[in-house]
Design an enzyme around this catalytic site. Sequence first.
Site, PDB file in Angstrom:
ATOM      1  N   ARG A   1      58.421  50.830  24.849  1.00  0.00           N
ATOM      2  CA  ARG A   1      57.279  49.971  25.188  1.00  0.00           C
ATOM      3  C   ARG A   1      57.750  48.527  25.336  1.00  0.00           C
ATOM      4  O   ARG A   1      57.265  47.786  26.191  1.00  0.00           O
ATOM      5  CB  ARG A   1      56.173  50.050  24.113  1.00  0.00           C
ATOM      6  CG  ARG A   1      55.033  49.086  24.418  1.00  0.00           C
ATOM      7  CD  ARG A   1      53.776  49.168  23.565  1.00  0.00           C
ATOM      8  NE  ARG A   1      53.896  49.899  22.339  1.00  0.00           N
ATOM      9  CZ  ARG A   1      54.427  49.409  21.205  1.00  0.00           C
ATOM     10  NH1 ARG A   1      54.889  48.176  21.163  1.00  0.00           N
ATOM     11  NH2 ARG A   1      54.491  50.155  20.127  1.00  0.00           N
TER      12      ARG A   1
ATOM     13  N   TYR B   1      38.838  41.019  43.885  1.00  0.00           N
ATOM     14  CA  TYR B   1      38.816  42.486  43.846  1.00  0.00           C
ATOM     15  C   TYR B   1      37.675  42.966  42.923  1.00  0.00           C
ATOM     16  O   TYR B   1      37.485  42.412  41.830  1.00  0.00           O
ATOM     17  CB  TYR B   1      40.175  42.964  43.335  1.00  0.00           C
ATOM     18  CG  TYR B   1      40.291  44.455  43.160  1.00  0.00           C
ATOM     19  CD1 TYR B   1      40.376  45.297  44.264  1.00  0.00           C
ATOM     20  CD2 TYR B   1      40.328  45.024  41.892  1.00  0.00           C
ATOM     21  CE1 TYR B   1      40.481  46.668  44.095  1.00  0.00           C
ATOM     22  CE2 TYR B   1      40.441  46.396  41.717  1.00  0.00           C
ATOM     23  CZ  TYR B   1      40.513  47.205  42.825  1.00  0.00           C
ATOM     24  OH  TYR B   1      40.622  48.559  42.654  1.00  0.00           O
TER      25      TYR B   1
ATOM     26  N   ASP C   1      46.287  36.055  42.618  1.00  0.00           N
ATOM     27  CA  ASP C   1      46.523  37.461  42.958  1.00  0.00           C
ATOM     28  C   ASP C   1      47.077  37.492  44.382  1.00  0.00           C
ATOM     29  O   ASP C   1      46.368  37.180  45.341  1.00  0.00           O
ATOM     30  CB  ASP C   1      45.193  38.229  42.852  1.00  0.00           C
ATOM     31  CG  ASP C   1      45.337  39.715  43.150  1.00  0.00           C
ATOM     32  OD1 ASP C   1      46.281  40.099  43.864  1.00  0.00           O
ATOM     33  OD2 ASP C   1      44.482  40.493  42.681  1.00  0.00           O
TER      34      ASP C   1
ATOM     35  N   LYS D   1      49.849  48.603  45.805  1.00  0.00           N
ATOM     36  CA  LYS D   1      49.588  48.344  47.221  1.00  0.00           C
ATOM     37  C   LYS D   1      50.894  48.102  47.981  1.00  0.00           C
ATOM     38  O   LYS D   1      51.729  48.978  48.016  1.00  0.00           O
ATOM     39  CB  LYS D   1      48.596  47.187  47.351  1.00  0.00           C
ATOM     40  CG  LYS D   1      47.413  47.265  46.353  1.00  0.00           C
ATOM     41  CD  LYS D   1      46.469  48.429  46.599  1.00  0.00           C
ATOM     42  CE  LYS D   1      45.499  48.675  45.460  1.00  0.00           C
ATOM     43  NZ  LYS D   1      44.741  47.513  45.002  1.00  0.00           N
TER      44      LYS D   1
HETATM   45  C1  LIG Z   1      43.925  47.125  43.906  1.00  0.00           C
HETATM   46  C2  LIG Z   1      43.823  45.692  43.578  1.00  0.00           C
HETATM   47  C3  LIG Z   1      43.782  45.264  42.238  1.00  0.00           C
HETATM   48  C4  LIG Z   1      43.772  46.235  41.077  1.00  0.00           C
HETATM   49  O1  LIG Z   1      44.970  46.937  40.990  1.00  0.00           O
HETATM   50  P1  LIG Z   1      45.084  48.440  40.413  1.00  0.00           P
HETATM   51  O2  LIG Z   1      46.533  48.725  40.573  1.00  0.00           O
HETATM   52  O3  LIG Z   1      44.202  49.309  41.263  1.00  0.00           O
HETATM   53  O4  LIG Z   1      44.630  48.404  39.003  1.00  0.00           O
HETATM   54  C5  LIG Z   1      43.735  43.905  41.989  1.00  0.00           C
HETATM   55  N1  LIG Z   1      43.711  43.005  43.008  1.00  0.00           N
HETATM   56  C6  LIG Z   1      43.737  43.392  44.306  1.00  0.00           C
HETATM   57  C7  LIG Z   1      43.711  42.354  45.368  1.00  0.00           C
HETATM   58  C8  LIG Z   1      43.785  44.745  44.631  1.00  0.00           C
HETATM   59  O5  LIG Z   1      43.793  45.105  45.913  1.00  0.00           O
END
Ligand SMILES: *Cc1c(COP(=O)(O)O)cnc(C)c1O
Length: 389
Positions: A56, A108, A180, A205
């Site tokens: 961890r 998001y 983000d 993504k």
């Molecule tokens: C998908 C997404 C998230 C969340 O991520 P997960 O891996 O699904 O928990 C946060 N910000 C953006 C812009 C996203 O597209």
Amino acid sequence: MTEISRDDLAARFATRAVHAGKIADPLAGAVMTPIYQTSTYVQDGLGRHKGYEYARTRNPTREALERNVAALEGGRHGFAFASGLAAVDGVLKLLAAGDHVVSGDNVYGGTHRQMTLIWSRMGLEFSFVDASDTRNVAAAVTAKTKMIYAETPTNPMMRLCDLAAAGEVARKAGALFVVDNTFATPYFQRPLELGADIVLHSTTKYLNGHSDMVGGMLVTNSGALAERLGFIQNASGAVPGPFDCWLAVRGTKTLALRMRQHDANARRIAEWLTKHPKVERVYYPGLPSHPQHELACRQMKGFGGMISVELGSLERAKRLAERTRIFALAESLGGVESLIGHPASMTHASVPAEMRRAMGLTDSLVRLSVGIEDVDDLIADLEQALAAA
Ligand SMILES: *Cc1c(COP(=O)(O)O)cnc(C)c1O
């Protein structure tokens, strides 16, 4: 917590993507990062070990990913999490009850849900503003503001936040600026260079890019923040397993190639869509008609693969989303394959309806994640589906 080397930061982007953060394999000289599928490590004696005690806290495969993504963002410290939302959770744990956060209103859906339904209960306060106008961000700052949180381009309205200007507001307020960067990726936009303190990713993504794992990431240049984030990562424990880290680090090797193709395909498709009689509006920062196109050219090196399309009626949106053959109807984005989604009922269903309306997210909006397939096939697919719409 992992710090990256000077050599890694000196190389150009595509070279970093392939090489940065690699670990040397003393056993066999494996060229590719091995998957250290272990929970623990043998110790030579009491208090004598190789720096690895329990997985961890540290895992070499995870560290290879952390160093790689940190290098791509131009940051010194990277922290991998079990999902993008676990990274959001981690970054908000830098705060304490009573602290105030100014967040973009078009973040998001899951981020908005976590902020309003979990963190609000724990005593954090949030103001959600349209961050495409920096004046809204500045006006929401109070004496208690400890963090400004932004996404750019936003999902799915493709609004931009002026990172340099918002960073300046954060600095004046003595608040952390968290960005983000999931949509643009470091290939097209590097928030740390524009004043962000921490960059966040859903590695699910574009960074992984193959829609076969879920993960998140935080990157910073600040040693003091790295200390605290490393503590949170280990103490809260939302770490990714070594196999998912390996998939992500395999994905980032081709990030430069993939992003160039996503961008080239999306530019062609966005232009084609603007001329289609059944399309009312196209949201893509690469189009000169985008209200912030000039800012996009200034702070991004390309515009990426995400396009939103206003079709004017739910019926038409539904028919388009259900009739494409190459574009698969699915949540998520950023993989090599093209996806189509209906934000109001899918990714943004957790955002209250009146808030969706206020930001222009109608029931007739469709979102495309343009993949790296042949663009003429993608256009032909949209053409036949729109004909039926
Ligand atoms: C998908 C997404 C998230 C969340 O991520 P997960 O891996 O699904 O928990 C946060 N910000 C953006 C812009 C996203 O597209």
